[in-house]
Design a protein around this motif. Structure first.
Motif, PDB file in Angstrom:
ATOM      1  N   LEU A  95      51.710  30.850  42.156  1.00  0.00           N
ATOM      2  CA  LEU A  95      51.094  29.869  41.268  1.00  0.00           C
ATOM      3  C   LEU A  95      51.743  28.498  41.425  1.00  0.00           C
ATOM      4  CD1 LEU A  95      49.016  29.362  39.008  1.00  0.00           C
ATOM      5  CD2 LEU A  95      50.760  30.067  37.371  1.00  0.00           C
ATOM      6  N   SER A  96      53.032  28.467  41.717  1.00  0.00           N
ATOM      7  CA  SER A  96      53.710  27.180  41.922  1.00  0.00           C
ATOM      8  C   SER A  96      53.072  26.416  43.076  1.00  0.00           C
ATOM      9  CB  SER A  96      55.201  27.390  42.197  1.00  0.00           C
ATOM     10  OG  SER A  96      55.843  27.910  41.069  1.00  0.00           O
ATOM     11  N   ALA A  97      52.841  27.093  44.197  1.00  0.00           N
ATOM     12  CA  ALA A  97      52.213  26.449  45.349  1.00  0.00           C
ATOM     13  C   ALA A  97      50.762  26.085  45.040  1.00  0.00           C
ATOM     14  CB  ALA A  97      52.297  27.354  46.576  1.00  0.00           C
ATOM     15  N   TRP A  98      50.083  26.938  44.278  1.00  0.00           N
ATOM     16  CA  TRP A  98      48.695  26.673  43.882  1.00  0.00           C
ATOM     17  C   TRP A  98      48.638  25.348  43.107  1.00  0.00           C
ATOM     18  CZ3 TRP A  98      44.410  29.930  44.743  1.00  0.00           C
ATOM     19  CH2 TRP A  98      43.243  29.619  44.033  1.00  0.00           C
ATOM     20  N   LYS A  99      49.560  25.175  42.151  1.00  0.00           N
ATOM     21  CA  LYS A  99      49.583  23.951  41.354  1.00  0.00           C
ATOM     22  C   LYS A  99      49.994  22.745  42.206  1.00  0.00           C
ATOM     23  CE  LYS A  99      52.123  25.388  37.874  1.00  0.00           C
ATOM     24  NZ  LYS A  99      52.728  25.627  36.547  1.00  0.00           N
ATOM     25  N   GLU A 100      50.946  22.929  43.122  1.00  0.00           N
ATOM     26  CA  GLU A 100      51.345  21.838  44.020  1.00  0.00           C
ATOM     27  C   GLU A 100      50.165  21.370  44.864  1.00  0.00           C
ATOM     28  OE1 GLU A 100      54.779  22.614  46.478  1.00  0.00           O
ATOM     29  OE2 GLU A 100      55.916  23.332  44.733  1.00  0.00           O
ATOM     30  N   ALA A 101      49.286  22.304  45.212  1.00  0.00           N
ATOM     31  CA  ALA A 101      48.090  21.969  45.994  1.00  0.00           C
ATOM     32  C   ALA A 101      47.000  21.346  45.119  1.00  0.00           C
ATOM     33  CB  ALA A 101      47.568  23.215  46.702  1.00  0.00           C
ATOM     34  N   LYS A 102      47.285  21.219  43.832  1.00  0.00           N
ATOM     35  CA  LYS A 102      46.360  20.635  42.858  1.00  0.00           C
ATOM     36  C   LYS A 102      45.038  21.407  42.757  1.00  0.00           C
ATOM     37  CE  LYS A 102      48.455  16.088  42.869  1.00  0.00           C
ATOM     38  NZ  LYS A 102      49.522  16.505  42.063  1.00  0.00           N
ATOM     39  N   LEU A 103      45.156  22.730  42.863  1.00  0.00           N
ATOM     40  CA  LEU A 103      43.997  23.596  42.698  1.00  0.00           C
ATOM     41  C   LEU A 103      43.847  23.930  41.217  1.00  0.00           C
ATOM     42  CD1 LEU A 103      44.560  25.831  45.840  1.00  0.00           C
ATOM     43  CD2 LEU A 103      42.895  23.979  45.548  1.00  0.00           C
ATOM     44  N   PRO A 104      42.666  24.311  40.759  1.00  0.00           N
ATOM     45  CA  PRO A 104      42.426  24.495  39.324  1.00  0.00           C
ATOM     46  C   PRO A 104      43.185  25.672  38.720  1.00  0.00           C
ATOM     47  CG  PRO A 104      40.493  25.162  40.582  1.00  0.00           C
ATOM     48  CD  PRO A 104      41.458  24.554  41.554  1.00  0.00           C
ATOM     49  N   ILE A 105      43.643  25.444  37.504  1.00  0.00           N
ATOM     50  CA  ILE A 105      44.241  26.513  36.702  1.00  0.00           C
ATOM     51  C   ILE A 105      43.690  26.408  35.281  1.00  0.00           C
ATOM     52  CG2 ILE A 105      46.370  26.627  38.060  1.00  0.00           C
ATOM     53  CD1 ILE A 105      47.778  25.279  35.633  1.00  0.00           C
ATOM     54  N   LEU A 106      43.882  27.483  34.545  1.00  0.00           N
ATOM     55  CA  LEU A 106      43.580  27.499  33.120  1.00  0.00           C
ATOM     56  C   LEU A 106      44.901  27.583  32.383  1.00  0.00           C
ATOM     57  CD1 LEU A 106      40.739  30.182  33.110  1.00  0.00           C
ATOM     58  CD2 LEU A 106      40.463  27.703  33.044  1.00  0.00           C
ATOM     59  N   GLU A 116      41.879  26.456  28.495  1.00  0.00           N
ATOM     60  CA  GLU A 116      41.034  25.406  29.063  1.00  0.00           C
ATOM     61  C   GLU A 116      41.471  25.074  30.471  1.00  0.00           C
ATOM     62  OE1 GLU A 116      41.625  22.108  26.420  1.00  0.00           O
ATOM     63  OE2 GLU A 116      40.412  22.998  24.824  1.00  0.00           O
ATOM     64  N   PRO A 117      40.575  24.493  31.265  1.00  0.00           N
ATOM     65  CA  PRO A 117      40.986  23.997  32.584  1.00  0.00           C
ATOM     66  C   PRO A 117      42.049  22.913  32.420  1.00  0.00           C
ATOM     67  CG  PRO A 117      38.595  24.024  32.388  1.00  0.00           C
ATOM     68  CD  PRO A 117      39.149  24.307  31.013  1.00  0.00           C
ATOM     69  N   LYS A 118      43.008  22.901  33.319  1.00  0.00           N
ATOM     70  CA  LYS A 118      44.072  21.895  33.254  1.00  0.00           C
ATOM     71  C   LYS A 118      43.913  20.937  34.418  1.00  0.00           C
ATOM     72  CE  LYS A 118      49.045  21.273  33.179  1.00  0.00           C
ATOM     73  NZ  LYS A 118      50.338  21.916  33.096  1.00  0.00           N
TER      74      LYS A 118
END
Length: 120
Positions: A95-106, A116-118
């Motif tokens: 998830l850390s890499a997912w967020k670094e890639a600026k991909l969507p999370i809730l 909510e989407p962040k």
């Protein structure tokens, strides 16, 4: 010849597979972590109770594991291989890499308590 074993994938590749309906994403973190923030569409299979036989392996989709940093998803992937699963994928960096890639999370909106989407 198809890939076998544990295969690391980038967050971008995992997202592309999810968008095309080619993968099922399994989050192996604990329920409280999943409740706090998660990748949209991820299913929860906590590592503490992880059973490879419960994975949706009969489908034609790739099974992709993820956690916070890829440590627990790597452990879950190894359990799956040890249980006889031929191929399992996991998100490199989690998830850390997912967020670094600026991909969507809730995540939880602290003002309302709603998931909510962040914006990253």
């Amino acid at each position: 010849m198809p890939d076998t074993g544990i295969i690391e994938v980038t967050p971008q590749d995992a997202k592309a597979w999810l968008d095309k309906g080619l993968a099922i994403l399994i989050d192996v973190r604990e329920p409280y972590e999943y409740g706090f923030e998660r990748i949209p569409g991820a299913l929860l299979f906590p590592l503490a109770t992880f059973e490879p036989k419960s994975l949706p392996l009969g489908e034609t989709k790739k099974v992709v594991l993820q956690c916070g940093t890829a440590k627990r998803s790597g452990m879950a992937a190894q359990r799956a291989i040890d249980a006889g699963v031929a191929t399992i994928y996991h998100v490199k960096g989690g998830l850390s890499a997912w967020k670094e890639a600026k991909l969507p999370i809730l995540d939880i909106n602290p003002a309302t308590g709603a998931i909510e989407p962040k914006e990253l």
